[in-house]
Design an enzyme around this catalytic site. Structure first.
Site, PDB file in Angstrom:
ATOM      1  CE1 TYR A 171       6.164   0.649   8.482  1.00  0.00           C
ATOM      2  CE2 TYR A 171       5.506   1.144  10.718  1.00  0.00           C
ATOM      3  CZ  TYR A 171       5.305   1.251   9.311  1.00  0.00           C
ATOM      4  OH  TYR A 171       4.117   1.726   8.873  1.00  0.00           O
ATOM      5  CE  LYS A 175       5.919   4.381   7.557  1.00  0.00           C
ATOM      6  NZ  LYS A 175       5.913   4.889   6.289  1.00  0.00           N
TER       7      LYS A 175
HETATM    8  P1  NAP Z   1       0.258  -2.033   1.752  1.00  0.00           P
HETATM    9  O1  NAP Z   1      -1.186  -2.377   1.549  1.00  0.00           O
HETATM   10  O2  NAP Z   1       1.197  -3.011   1.990  1.00  0.00           O
HETATM   11  O3  NAP Z   1       0.795  -1.090   0.567  1.00  0.00           O
HETATM   12  C1  NAP Z   1       2.077  -0.723   0.422  1.00  0.00           C
HETATM   13  C2  NAP Z   1       2.331  -0.207  -1.093  1.00  0.00           C
HETATM   14  O4  NAP Z   1       3.484   0.300  -0.982  1.00  0.00           O
HETATM   15  C3  NAP Z   1       2.227  -1.588  -2.034  1.00  0.00           C
HETATM   16  O5  NAP Z   1       1.615  -0.720  -3.092  1.00  0.00           O
HETATM   17  C4  NAP Z   1       3.503  -1.777  -2.346  1.00  0.00           C
HETATM   18  O6  NAP Z   1       3.798  -2.430  -3.405  1.00  0.00           O
HETATM   19  C5  NAP Z   1       4.293  -0.307  -2.297  1.00  0.00           C
HETATM   20  N1  NAP Z   1       5.637  -0.531  -2.080  1.00  0.00           N
HETATM   21  C6  NAP Z   1       6.735  -1.229  -0.968  1.00  0.00           C
HETATM   22  N2  NAP Z   1       7.812  -1.144  -1.551  1.00  0.00           N
HETATM   23  C7  NAP Z   1       7.835  -0.340  -2.601  1.00  0.00           C
HETATM   24  C8  NAP Z   1       8.875   0.291  -3.330  1.00  0.00           C
HETATM   25  N3  NAP Z   1      10.086   0.019  -3.271  1.00  0.00           N
HETATM   26  N4  NAP Z   1       8.515   1.047  -4.548  1.00  0.00           N
HETATM   27  C9  NAP Z   1       7.262   1.337  -4.562  1.00  0.00           C
HETATM   28  N5  NAP Z   1       6.204   0.958  -4.000  1.00  0.00           N
HETATM   29  C10 NAP Z   1       6.568   0.156  -3.055  1.00  0.00           C
HETATM   30  O7  NAP Z   1       0.596  -1.021   3.042  1.00  0.00           O
HETATM   31  P2  NAP Z   1      -0.511   0.235   3.495  1.00  0.00           P
HETATM   32  O8  NAP Z   1      -0.869  -0.266   4.776  1.00  0.00           O
HETATM   33  O9  NAP Z   1      -1.592   0.552   2.402  1.00  0.00           O
HETATM   34  O10 NAP Z   1       0.769   1.326   3.659  1.00  0.00           O
HETATM   35  C11 NAP Z   1       0.365   2.468   3.020  1.00  0.00           C
HETATM   36  C12 NAP Z   1       1.673   3.543   3.920  1.00  0.00           C
HETATM   37  O11 NAP Z   1       0.824   3.681   5.004  1.00  0.00           O
HETATM   38  C13 NAP Z   1       2.735   2.690   4.369  1.00  0.00           C
HETATM   39  O12 NAP Z   1       3.813   3.990   4.111  1.00  0.00           O
HETATM   40  C14 NAP Z   1       2.668   2.395   5.689  1.00  0.00           C
HETATM   41  O13 NAP Z   1       3.888   2.306   6.304  1.00  0.00           O
HETATM   42  C15 NAP Z   1       1.604   3.482   6.109  1.00  0.00           C
HETATM   43  N6  NAP Z   1       1.079   3.081   7.199  1.00  0.00           N
HETATM   44  C16 NAP Z   1       0.112   2.086   7.446  1.00  0.00           C
HETATM   45  C17 NAP Z   1      -0.810   1.768   8.444  1.00  0.00           C
HETATM   46  C18 NAP Z   1      -1.570   0.651   8.511  1.00  0.00           C
HETATM   47  O14 NAP Z   1      -2.176   0.320   9.647  1.00  0.00           O
HETATM   48  N7  NAP Z   1      -1.993   0.032   7.377  1.00  0.00           N
HETATM   49  C19 NAP Z   1      -0.539   2.344   9.744  1.00  0.00           C
HETATM   50  C20 NAP Z   1       0.489   3.476   9.800  1.00  0.00           C
HETATM   51  C21 NAP Z   1       1.281   3.697   8.538  1.00  0.00           C
HETATM   52  P3  NAP Z   1       3.656  -3.919  -3.912  1.00  0.00           P
HETATM   53  O15 NAP Z   1       2.215  -4.405  -4.037  1.00  0.00           O
HETATM   54  O16 NAP Z   1       4.501  -4.083  -5.272  1.00  0.00           O
HETATM   55  O17 NAP Z   1       4.573  -4.624  -2.453  1.00  0.00           O
END
Ligand code: NAP
Length: 248
Positions: A171, A175
């Site tokens: 991961y 990033k």
């Molecule tokens: P999340 O709720 O798990 O949402 C992730 C989204 O990405 C979901 O819609 C998922 O679809 C989609 N996805 C995963 N694999 C995919 C693929 N192959 N093609 C298309 N869509 C795909 O996560 P989140 O926390 O909102 O994260 C959003 C972004 O922020 C990510 O890039 C994550 O790394 C980044 N981020 C998050 C945090 C945090 O604390 N939450 C911190 C730093 C960075 P499905 O529903 O079908 O699985």
């Protein structure tokens, strides 16, 4: 050309992985800001349900099937967007995964590392390349890559950093690689009005972390929204969280 957007000047945005979490919130806020929003989802049924909820609040949001690991869905999504307005004003590369079998370098499962790199980095690159002709057609496009503080090499090398124990090689490397995409693409596009930046949303309560994050999704979406709406004198090729520049 489909004119159902009603207004040729209306800006068009694509948010990947927007059926839930931070991406859904970014899609909602872009809709509120007056964009026609393509809500990308690998599961079209989940995407359509999410888009319908936003439409019920009078937002112009359309689901587009888009799986970062499936080239034909990426190509079809570009065609769908092109058919609406011939351009794309904002691309938010939000979709991403974490993997339970990921871990520190000595024990991370190799297939898990490959899966995470493939989605978060290679898949995002594929979407960006497919959308680039549409972004170049817009007057001043913005590209936002959802990175993470875990992608910072400087913070990873600091044993006193608050998240120093979060050593998820796949991961964190995905990033860091995404940040390289930001820097190199901003360089390539330096003589154009397009701006490319990485956003660190901060630790946000979503499915990705079992809702352990200490921020709301509104807080998690804030910096991506700022970067999506940057004025002409805004930065490009940077790495930002709300109120701060993050170290590479
Ligand atoms: P999340 O709720 O798990 O949402 C992730 C989204 O990405 C979901 O819609 C998922 O679809 C989609 N996805 C995963 N694999 C995919 C693929 N192959 N093609 C298309 N869509 C795909 O996560 P989140 O926390 O909102 O994260 C959003 C972004 O922020 C990510 O890039 C994550 O790394 C980044 N981020 C998050 C945090 C945090 O604390 N939450 C911190 C730093 C960075 P499905 O529903 O079908 O699985």
């Amino acid at each position: 050309m489909d004119t159902t957007a009603g207004n040729a000047a209306k800006k068009i945005a694509l948010v990947t992985g927007a059926n839930k979490g931070i991406g859904l919130e970014i899609a909602r806020q872009l809709g509120q800001a007056g964009f026609t929003v393509f809500l990308g989802a690998r599961n079209a049924a989940l995407g359509e349900a999410a888009a319908a909820k936003l439409r019920a609040n009078s937002l112009d949001v359309r689901c587009v099937e888009l799986d970062l690991g499936n080239a034909s869905t990426i190509a079809a999504a570009a065609k769908t967007i092109e058919a609406l307005g011939g351009r794309l004003d904002v691309l938010v590369n939000n979709a991403g995964i974490a993997d339970g079998a990921d871990g520190p370098p000595s024990t991370a499962n190799i297939d898990a590392v490959r899966r995470v790199m493939e989605t978060n980095f290679v898949g995002t690159l594929a979407v960006t390349q497919a959308m680039l002709p549409l972004l170049k057609t817009a007057p001043a496009a913005r590209i936002v890559n959802l990175s993470s503080g875990l992608g910072s090499l400087q913070w990873n090398s600091d044993p006193n950093w608050a998240f120093a124990s979060y050593k998820l090689l796949g991961y964190n490397a995905s990033k860091a690689a995404l940040n390289m995409l930001t820097v190199q693409l901003a360089y390539e596009l330096r003589d154009t009005p397009i701006k490319v930046n990485s956003a660190n949303p901060g630790y946000t309560a979503t499915d990705m972390n079992g809702h352990q994050g200490n921020q709301t999704i509104e807080e998690g979406a804030a910096e991506s929204m700022r970067l999506a709406l940057l004025p002409a004198d805004g930065p490009t090729g940077g790495f930002f969280e709300t109120g701060a520049v993050d170290p590479w």
